[in-house]
Design an enzyme around this catalytic site. Structure first.
Site, short mmCIF file in Angstrom:
data_model
loop_
_atom_site.label_atom_id
_atom_site.label_comp_id
_atom_site.label_asym_id
_atom_site.label_seq_id
_atom_site.Cartn_x
_atom_site.Cartn_y
_atom_site.Cartn_z
N GLY A 1 -1.95 -37.96 29.66
CA GLY A 1 -1.06 -39.28 30.01
C GLY A 1 -1.38 -39.84 31.41
O GLY A 1 -2.42 -39.70 31.97
N SER B 1 -9.33 -54.09 38.68
CA SER B 1 -10.45 -55.28 38.44
C SER B 1 -9.65 -56.70 38.82
O SER B 1 -8.40 -56.73 39.19
CB SER B 1 -10.70 -55.25 37.11
N ASP C 1 1.02 -48.96 31.54
CA ASP C 1 0.44 -47.76 30.82
C ASP C 1 1.23 -47.03 29.82
O ASP C 1 2.14 -46.40 30.05
CB ASP C 1 -0.16 -46.92 31.97
N ASP D 1 -8.07 -43.54 41.35
CA ASP D 1 -6.87 -43.82 41.91
C ASP D 1 -6.26 -42.78 42.72
O ASP D 1 -5.87 -43.07 43.99
CB ASP D 1 -5.84 -44.50 41.13
N ILE E 1 -1.17 -50.05 42.22
CA ILE E 1 0.02 -49.46 41.88
C ILE E 1 0.09 -47.91 41.67
O ILE E 1 0.71 -47.46 42.26
CB ILE E 1 0.56 -50.05 40.83
#
Length: 317
Positions: free
Chosen positions: A290, A138, A14, A255, A42
């Site tokens: 971010g 996904s 990312d 998440d 993660i």
């Protein structure tokens, strides 16, 4: 405390930048550059460990970008098991345009996984012992639609409980395998699952209760962004409104919600309190631009702002 493992079949590197204004064609100079390991499982592990829990990350990694992902995970001091693949780990980019406060997100579909690679993934996790396995994110091209269901059928005889946060076929097949501890669709994912628009918390709660009453999941938490969240469980559906806070980024909010709710359940909080903790964690993630995800101090502060559960969702429709 219970231990968890997370499985990320389609992880990301990312990358996030800030920019004054977006223009086509012209070269645009960015600042506030950040790199982080990402992908559903993660991200869940990152927040879960920050809160003081123990988690192991299983993830696919390959190509020239694979070692970069491995290094980023090590910077976050996560216990990891890398499952090698030939294709390159994808890079997802988030750009914040400061002049408008708009966020632009670019996410590739990910590498194509061969049958031998996803079969090897099953072999790697087959003998791992944990209390809860979080199946999040996904499924990349090449992986069977029922992959998460295969994992559940393989590990369930060993007493492992499962949390599912996916979309499309991965979500549908995982639910069909049944007996999940928790499933967390977004409103959009739930609407895609049932094939129709859901217009109120009451209607959402009714659909989520159908999942609970069918035995597919003990808990169904539906996140609705600025509209709040709905929890369905045996005692009935309940609704929590969203917190009125400034939103800097939507990256990793779902998440962080999963990590917070699972952590609360693992540390003995009851289901309503775990739901409140999840809402606080998801809200904490949007405070920072971010890829920073939720931080414990923000979660604890926001938890004091989360209302008690408002009866049933039907009453708030």
């Amino acid at each position: 405390m219970k231990t968890i493992a997370t499985l990320t079949m389609n992880p990301t590197i990312d990358v996030s930048y800030d920019i004054a204004s977006m223009f086509h064609t012209h070269k645009m100079r960015t600042d506030n550059e950040w790199y982080a390991p990402g992908g559903g499982g993660i991200n869940v592990a990152r927040v879960f460990v920050r809160l003081g829990g123990n988690a192991r990350c299983f993830y696919l990694s390959g190509g020239a970008t694979g070692p970069a992902l491995d290094g980023l995970i090590d910077q976050h001091q996560l216990v990891r098991t890398r499952i090698p693949i030939a294709g390159p780990t994808r890079i997802a980019t988030t750009v914040l345009e400061r002049n408008t406060s708009k966020e632009f997100r670019f996410t590739p579909q990910g590498p194509t996984i061969s049958e031998s690679e996803w079969q090897h993934c099953l072999e790697v996790i087959r003998d791992f012992q944990c209390d809860i396995m979080v199946l999040s994110g996904s499924l990349p091209p090449g992986v069977p639609d029922d992959f998460y269901a295969r994992v559940m059928r393989m590990l369930r005889p060993r007493g492992v409980e499962f949390v599912l946060d996916s979309s499309g076929p991965g979500l549908a097949h995982g639910l069909e395998a049944g007996s999940l501890l928790l499933v967390k669709p977004s409103l959009g994912e739930l609407q895609q699952l049932v094939g129709r628009q859901l217009d109120s918390p009451g209607e959402i709660g009714k659909v989520a209760m159908g999942i609970v009453e069918s035995g597919k999941a003990r808990l169904v938490a539906v996140t609705m962004g600025h509209q709040g969240a709905v929890l369905a469980r045996a005692e009935g559906p309940a609704f929590l409104p969203a917190l009125e806070i400034p939103a800097a980024s939507a990256v990793g909010a779902g998440d962080s919600f999963v990590a917070g709710m699972v952590f609360a359940l693992c540390t003995g909080r009851d289901e309503p309190e775990a739901f409140r903790f999840g809402v606080a964690a998801g809200s904490a993630a949007v405070l920072r631009a971010g890829t920073g995800l939720a931080h414990p101090a923000d979660i604890e502060r926001l938890l004091r702002m989360v209302a008690p559960l408002q009866g049933t969702a039907a009453r708030s429709s």
